[in-house]
Write a protein that holds these residues in place. Structure first.
Motif: not given
Length: 61
Positions: A1-21
């Motif tokens: 299984x190749x799961x990619x970790x995600x975190x939240x976009x750094x824009x304070x109002x944004x709800x998107x997730x982005x890959x770690x890094x």
């Protein structure tokens, strides 16, 4: 299984997730991160569209 970790976009109002890094989901968020955040961030991605966020009313047609 190749799961990619995600975190939240750094824009304070944004709800998107982005890959770690990655920091931002879009060039829009990168360029407007220092502007006051009132309402949705405006990146155009589905998590930030009106009606897709928890506690927001559905988008009007």
């Amino acid at each position: 299984m190749n799961a990619t970790a995600h975190q939240r976009c750094a824009h304070p109002a944004c709800r998107c997730s982005v890959p770690v890094g990655d920091t931002y989901c879009s060039e829009h968020c990168r360029q407007t991160v220092d502007e006051p955040a009132e309402g949705p961030c405006g990146c155009g991605h589905a998590p930030c569209e009106p009606g897709n966020a928890p506690g927001q009313p559905p988008a009007k047609p």
